[in-house]
Design a protein around this motif. Structure first.
Motif, PDB file in Angstrom:
ATOM      1  N   ALA A 112       0.814  -1.215   0.000  1.00 22.52           N
ATOM      2  CA  ALA A 112       0.000   0.000   0.000  1.00 22.52           C
ATOM      3  C   ALA A 112       0.849   1.266   0.000  1.00 22.52           C
ATOM      4  CB  ALA A 112      -0.941   0.003   1.203  1.00 22.52           C
ATOM      5  N   ILE A 113       2.172   1.127  -0.090  1.00 24.88           N
ATOM      6  CA  ILE A 113       3.070   2.274  -0.119  1.00 24.88           C
ATOM      7  C   ILE A 113       3.584   2.461  -1.542  1.00 24.88           C
ATOM      8  CG2 ILE A 113       5.177   3.287   0.804  1.00 24.88           C
ATOM      9  CD1 ILE A 113       4.767   1.598   3.301  1.00 24.88           C
ATOM     10  N   TYR A 114       3.391   3.651  -2.096  1.00 22.50           N
ATOM     11  CA  TYR A 114       3.718   3.934  -3.495  1.00 22.50           C
ATOM     12  C   TYR A 114       4.769   5.034  -3.588  1.00 22.50           C
ATOM     13  CZ  TYR A 114      -0.138   1.209  -5.513  1.00 22.50           C
ATOM     14  OH  TYR A 114      -0.969   0.191  -5.916  1.00 22.50           O
ATOM     15  N   LYS A 115       5.514   5.003  -4.678  1.00 26.18           N
ATOM     16  CA  LYS A 115       6.456   6.074  -4.991  1.00 26.18           C
ATOM     17  C   LYS A 115       5.708   7.198  -5.709  1.00 26.18           C
ATOM     18  CE  LYS A 115      10.832   6.928  -7.399  1.00 26.18           C
ATOM     19  NZ  LYS A 115      11.886   6.315  -8.264  1.00 26.18           N
ATOM     20  N   VAL A 116       6.090   8.438  -5.460  1.00 26.31           N
ATOM     21  CA  VAL A 116       5.485   9.600  -6.099  1.00 26.31           C
ATOM     22  C   VAL A 116       6.535  10.313  -6.937  1.00 26.31           C
ATOM     23  CG1 VAL A 116       4.390  11.836  -5.706  1.00 26.31           C
ATOM     24  CG2 VAL A 116       3.815   9.899  -4.244  1.00 26.31           C
ATOM     25  N   ASN A 117       6.190  10.629  -8.187  1.00 26.65           N
ATOM     26  CA  ASN A 117       7.103  11.340  -9.081  1.00 26.65           C
ATOM     27  C   ASN A 117       6.433  12.584  -9.642  1.00 26.65           C
ATOM     28  OD1 ASN A 117       9.369   9.308  -9.257  1.00 26.65           O
ATOM     29  ND2 ASN A 117       7.727   8.043 -10.074  1.00 26.65           N
ATOM     30  N   HIS A 118       7.202  13.656  -9.753  1.00 28.10           N
ATOM     31  CA  HIS A 118       6.738  14.854 -10.457  1.00 28.10           C
ATOM     32  C   HIS A 118       7.963  15.640 -10.906  1.00 28.10           C
ATOM     33  CE1 HIS A 118       7.735  17.074  -6.833  1.00 28.10           C
ATOM     34  NE2 HIS A 118       6.840  16.412  -6.129  1.00 28.10           N
TER      35      HIS A 118
END
Length: 205
Positions: free
Chosen positions: A8-14
């Protein structure tokens, strides 16, 4: 601890960098630090199998350093992260820290609570399958010491979540908890001054 909780833990990219977020099944929302998504209305999230999804930033509270993401997709198979009912953690208590620190691959490390009000390290804290804190910052020159936002702070944000319009960007007033979707300098409900440039949007690249 159930290891699949980490699904349930995701990486975030921007365009400005990356970070970590986690999914709260009860609310169908992802939780992240505000400072990670500051200025963005859309970010990409990615699971450990590198499946990517477009996420919309639907609520920010800059004072509490918490933001919420809404993502189109079926996440019903993800495990449920429970919000801990512990009123206080003990000095020396072992915790596990999981996430994508500095954009690196997913990691899980063990930490120790050095102070009940100053938790540790660079992501999200899960104990016995329960979330106890969210990272606020890390001091790199102090033997990996970090500071966490207590889970009760997140619970405060979620108290009125039913009234949140998930189709637009909202700022939560830290004084009265009102969700504000129209750009304003002051909260239309209580009149408290909102953080400067909180509605300012960064361009995508």
């Amino acid at each position: 601890m159930e290891q699949n909780i980490y699904n349930a833990i995701y990486k975030v990219n921007h365009a400005g960098g990356c970070g970590s977020c986690f999914y709260l099944k009860q609310y169908d929302l992802f939780v992240i630090n505000y400072h990670v998504v500051e200025g963005f209305r859309q970010v990409a999230i990615q699971d450990n199998d590198k499946n990517s999804f477009l996420a919309r930033v639907v609520m920010v509270n800059s004072v509490l350093d918490i933001a919420l993401l809404s993502v189109e997709g079926d996440f019903s198979a993800l495990p449920d992260i429970r919000l801990s009912e512990l009123k206080e953690v003990a000095i020396g208590q072992k915790i596990n820290v999981a996430g994508y620190p500095f954009g690196m691959p997913f990691t899980v490390t063990e930490g120790t609570v050095s102070s009940p009000r100053q938790l540790i390290n660079n992501s999200y804290y899960i104990e016995r399958g329960e979330l106890i804190a969210i990272t606020a910052s890390k001091i790199t020159d102090a033997d990996n010491m970090g500071f966490g936002i207590p889970v009760d702070t997140l619970k405060k944000v979620l108290e009125n979540i039913e009234s949140l319009d998930r189709s637009v960007f909202n700022v939560q007033c830290n004084s009265c908890d009102e969700f504000i979707s129209e750009e304003d300098e002051y909260c239309p409900c209580c009149g408290d001054k909102l953080p400067e440039e909180i509605f300012k949007e960064r361009g995508l690249t």
